[in-house]
Scaffold this motif. Structure first.
Motif, PDB file in Angstrom:
ATOM      1  N   LEU A 300       0.941  -1.150  -0.154  1.00  0.00           N
ATOM      2  CA  LEU A 300       0.015  -0.015  -0.303  1.00  0.00           C
ATOM      3  C   LEU A 300       1.061   1.481  -0.202  1.00  0.00           C
ATOM      4  O   LEU A 300       0.739   2.096  -0.612  1.00  0.00           O
ATOM      5  CB  LEU A 300      -0.991  -0.114   1.362  1.00  0.00           C
ATOM      6  N   CYS A 301       1.948   1.466   0.766  1.00  0.00           N
ATOM      7  CA  CYS A 301       2.757   2.332   0.692  1.00  0.00           C
ATOM      8  C   CYS A 301       3.490   2.578  -0.473  1.00  0.00           C
ATOM      9  O   CYS A 301       3.723   3.713  -0.968  1.00  0.00           O
ATOM     10  CB  CYS A 301       3.771   2.254   1.936  1.00  0.00           C
ATOM     11  N   ALA A 302       4.083   1.744  -1.028  1.00  0.00           N
ATOM     12  CA  ALA A 302       4.805   1.692  -2.343  1.00  0.00           C
ATOM     13  C   ALA A 302       3.750   2.136  -3.559  1.00  0.00           C
ATOM     14  O   ALA A 302       4.232   2.993  -4.229  1.00  0.00           O
ATOM     15  CB  ALA A 302       5.487   0.291  -2.541  1.00  0.00           C
ATOM     16  N   THR A 303       2.701   1.616  -3.375  1.00  0.00           N
ATOM     17  CA  THR A 303       1.644   2.111  -4.605  1.00  0.00           C
ATOM     18  C   THR A 303       1.246   3.466  -4.342  1.00  0.00           C
ATOM     19  O   THR A 303       1.321   4.112  -5.437  1.00  0.00           O
ATOM     20  CB  THR A 303       0.450   1.368  -4.156  1.00  0.00           C
ATOM     21  N   LEU A 304       1.030   4.152  -3.079  1.00  0.00           N
ATOM     22  CA  LEU A 304       0.878   5.588  -2.899  1.00  0.00           C
ATOM     23  C   LEU A 304       2.095   6.272  -3.409  1.00  0.00           C
ATOM     24  O   LEU A 304       1.949   7.286  -4.105  1.00  0.00           O
ATOM     25  CB  LEU A 304       0.910   5.833  -1.432  1.00  0.00           C
ATOM     26  N   ALA A 308       2.122   8.874  -6.918  1.00  0.00           N
ATOM     27  CA  ALA A 308       2.610  10.217  -6.829  1.00  0.00           C
ATOM     28  C   ALA A 308       3.617  10.470  -7.844  1.00  0.00           C
ATOM     29  O   ALA A 308       3.478  11.574  -8.433  1.00  0.00           O
ATOM     30  CB  ALA A 308       3.161  10.543  -5.260  1.00  0.00           C
ATOM     31  N   VAL A 309       4.412   9.446  -7.942  1.00  0.00           N
ATOM     32  CA  VAL A 309       5.690   9.767  -8.878  1.00  0.00           C
ATOM     33  C   VAL A 309       5.069   9.738 -10.468  1.00  0.00           C
ATOM     34  O   VAL A 309       5.369  10.479 -11.151  1.00  0.00           O
ATOM     35  CB  VAL A 309       6.624   8.660  -8.956  1.00  0.00           C
ATOM     36  N   ASP A 310       4.005   9.081 -10.617  1.00  0.00           N
ATOM     37  CA  ASP A 310       3.477   8.913 -11.965  1.00  0.00           C
ATOM     38  C   ASP A 310       2.826  10.278 -12.446  1.00  0.00           C
ATOM     39  O   ASP A 310       2.598  10.650 -13.525  1.00  0.00           O
ATOM     40  CB  ASP A 310       2.239   7.796 -12.151  1.00  0.00           C
ATOM     41  N   HIS A 311       2.379  11.055 -11.458  1.00  0.00           N
ATOM     42  CA  HIS A 311       1.590  12.253 -11.271  1.00  0.00           C
ATOM     43  C   HIS A 311       2.823  13.453 -11.366  1.00  0.00           C
ATOM     44  O   HIS A 311       2.469  14.804 -11.473  1.00  0.00           O
ATOM     45  CB  HIS A 311       0.750  12.747 -10.396  1.00  0.00           C
ATOM     46  N   GLY A 312       4.147  13.216 -11.427  1.00  0.00           N
ATOM     47  CA  GLY A 312       5.213  14.177 -11.371  1.00  0.00           C
ATOM     48  C   GLY A 312       5.532  14.652 -10.218  1.00  0.00           C
ATOM     49  O   GLY A 312       6.075  15.795 -10.080  1.00  0.00           O
ATOM     50  N   LYS A 333      -5.707   3.593   3.538  1.00  0.00           N
ATOM     51  CA  LYS A 333      -5.038   4.537   2.344  1.00  0.00           C
ATOM     52  C   LYS A 333      -5.457   5.765   2.339  1.00  0.00           C
ATOM     53  O   LYS A 333      -4.844   6.702   1.846  1.00  0.00           O
ATOM     54  CB  LYS A 333      -5.676   3.712   1.182  1.00  0.00           C
ATOM     55  N   ARG A 334      -6.812   6.261   2.991  1.00  0.00           N
ATOM     56  CA  ARG A 334      -7.184   7.553   3.028  1.00  0.00           C
ATOM     57  C   ARG A 334      -6.488   8.494   3.891  1.00  0.00           C
ATOM     58  O   ARG A 334      -5.900   9.651   3.571  1.00  0.00           O
ATOM     59  CB  ARG A 334      -8.607   7.917   3.469  1.00  0.00           C
ATOM     60  N   ALA A 335      -5.990   7.703   4.934  1.00  0.00           N
ATOM     61  CA  ALA A 335      -5.193   8.537   5.926  1.00  0.00           C
ATOM     62  C   ALA A 335      -3.723   8.850   5.348  1.00  0.00           C
ATOM     63  O   ALA A 335      -3.326   9.835   5.620  1.00  0.00           O
ATOM     64  CB  ALA A 335      -5.045   7.695   7.352  1.00  0.00           C
ATOM     65  N   LEU A 339      -1.878  12.615   4.477  1.00  0.00           N
ATOM     66  CA  LEU A 339      -0.552  12.821   4.951  1.00  0.00           C
ATOM     67  C   LEU A 339       0.503  13.105   3.873  1.00  0.00           C
ATOM     68  O   LEU A 339       1.244  14.319   3.922  1.00  0.00           O
ATOM     69  CB  LEU A 339       0.010  11.655   5.766  1.00  0.00           C
ATOM     70  N   VAL A 340       0.423  12.271   2.820  1.00  0.00           N
ATOM     71  CA  VAL A 340       1.182  12.721   1.628  1.00  0.00           C
ATOM     72  C   VAL A 340       0.716  13.853   0.849  1.00  0.00           C
ATOM     73  O   VAL A 340       1.619  14.878   0.607  1.00  0.00           O
ATOM     74  CB  VAL A 340       1.357  11.434   0.823  1.00  0.00           C
ATOM     75  N   ASP A 341      -0.427  14.193   0.437  1.00  0.00           N
ATOM     76  CA  ASP A 341      -0.907  15.401   0.062  1.00  0.00           C
ATOM     77  C   ASP A 341      -0.670  16.506   0.787  1.00  0.00           C
ATOM     78  O   ASP A 341      -0.055  17.646   0.215  1.00  0.00           O
ATOM     79  CB  ASP A 341      -2.532  15.396  -0.253  1.00  0.00           C
TER      80      ASP A 341
END
Length: 436
Positions: A300-304, A308-312, A333-335, A339-341
């Motif tokens: 899950l963490c790697a997918t997030l 994000a990398v795919d979106h630059g 996943k939402r949490a 935090l990433v956003d």
């Protein structure tokens, strides 16, 4: 139709009844103890009479010639004491009668000059007091009580009986009061469960006052549960109704020829959509329809990070390739996404870390932004809080991102902590306890 209400004592009435019952038991046992003490008093009187009788018999027998002493001893015998004269000494004194022997010597000091022996002779459920007193010529006058007495030590028996009665009454009263207050303990447990989102009616039992409280509690939680259900349904309807015109507005904005105007409108629409989404996620999370399952948290963490990398965006994952843990996938996943956003909005780089200790799984989200003032690290976790001094004012949403993270982590029985990094930026740490 006529309803008959079963009469019941109230809480005060039951406590009074328990105290009254305990008092009656104490009175009854004290009466028995008093009778027992009366018997001891009677035996004390018997001991006093024995001392007096022994002094008289010893004096009369001692004045007679040896050939007449046996007859004189039989003559001074009574219905309570049997007397006999013998040249041989009786067996040594019994230690269990040391208290009674001391009393006899205290009552008749003349016996202190002659050896006095007293002992118990078992007979059935009781014992006979036997012994003898020495005469001046070395012979002995023997005696034996006609009635058996209890062999228990008097003072020890009284203390043990009193302690036994007190302990029994205390245990009985405590048990009855505990049983009376049991519905209150059940009510407290039900209130705790309701606070955790587990609603269930409580059986209406116990004293009248307690039953009224339980009835009011059941009605209260039913009303609250109904309010939550109605609100959730209303939020779902409002969210659908609001997002429909937002979608139409987005489509119409695409047809605007002016790129700057089109981008500004699309940004406003995105902000409104984010506000609606965060509000629905925060206010509609009480039901917790998702169940925890065993899943791969590392994936899950790697997918997030990959998305994000795919979106630059500059997001890096540091951790194991696989780490299975029991958690709610959508909520976590939402949490983590929030935090990433949050880190990307206030910084340019984010690192997702994952480690496992002996008692917890630790997920960290680090950014290179400006951080948060130390005095506001806790307040930022509250709903609808937006920090204008440390963060830019163009933050999307309603300030519910971190509050949603707090709720998601709480459902996993974990903790969320925020701390400023020494090299700059913010570090968010989620600790999820491992299942033993």
């Amino acid at each position: 139709m006529t309803h008959f209400v079963r009469p019941s004592l109230g809480l005060i009435g039951r406590v009074v009844a328990i105290l009254l019952f305990a008092t009656l038991v104490e009175f009854a046992m004290s009466t028995v103890l008093y009778e027992r003490a009366s018997q001891f008093s009677v035996r004390d009187d018997e001991g006093r009479r024995l001392a007096e009788h022994l002094v008289i018999a010893r004096r009369l027998v001692a004045t007679r010639p040896p050939a007449e002493r046996a007859e004189m001893a039989r003559a001074v015998s009574t219905a309570h004491y049997a007397m006999a004269w013998q040249a041989d000494a009786p067996p040594p004194s019994d230690r269990s009668l040391s208290e009674m022997r001391s009393k006899v010597l205290a009552w008749e000091p003349v016996l202190q000059s002659a050896p006095l022996r007293m002992r118990l002779e078992p007979a059935g459920t009781g014992s006979f007091v036997t012994g003898g007193a020495a005469l001046p010529d070395g012979s002995w006058i023997h005696f034996r009580t006609a009635e058996a007495i209890d062999s228990l030590d008097e003072s020890r028996s009284r203390i043990l009986i009193a302690l036994g009665i007190a302990a029994a009454v205390m245990a009985l009263g405590g048990g009855l009061i505990g049983r009376t207050l049991r519905p209150m303990r059940l009510l407290a447990s039900a209130a705790d469960r309701f606070g955790m989102g587990k609603s269930e009616p409580l059986a209406e039992e116990g004293p009248a006052e307690v039953r009224r409280v339980i009835t009011a509690f059941n009605r209260m939680q039913a009303r609250i549960q109904q309010l939550i259900t109605d609100r959730t349904q209303a939020l779902a309807a409002v969210g659908h109704d609001i997002r429909t015109p937002l979608a139409r507005l987005r489509l119409r904005a695409e047809s605007i020829e002016s790129a700057p105007v089109r981008d500004e409108i699309l940004d406003d629409v995105a902000e409104m959509d984010a506000m609606v989404g965060s509000l629905l996620a925060f206010l509609g999370g009480e039901d917790d329809p998702e169940k925890p399952v065993l899943a791969d948290l590392a994936v899950l963490c790697a997918t997030l990070a990959d998305d994000a990398v795919d979106h630059g965006r500059a997001v890096e994952y540091v951790g194991p390739y696989h780490l299975e843990h029991v958690f709610r996938q959508l909520g976590m996943k939402r949490a983590l996404s929030n935090l990433v956003d949050n880190g990307l909005h206030h910084g340019t780089e984010v690192t997702i870390g994952l480690t496992k200790t002996s008692d917890a799984v630790v997920v960290t989200i680090e950014d290179n932004g400006p951080g948060i003032p130390p005095e506001q690290l806790q307040s930022v976790l509250e709903p609808f809080v937006r920090l204008d001094t440390a963060r830019r004012r163009d933050t999307l949403g309603l300030g519910l991102g971190l509050a949603i993270v707090v709720r998601a982590v709480a459902l996993e029985k974990g903790t969320l902590s925020l701390v400023n990094r020494p090299e700059g930026g913010l570090r968010a740490e989620i600790r999820l306890p491992t299942v033993s």
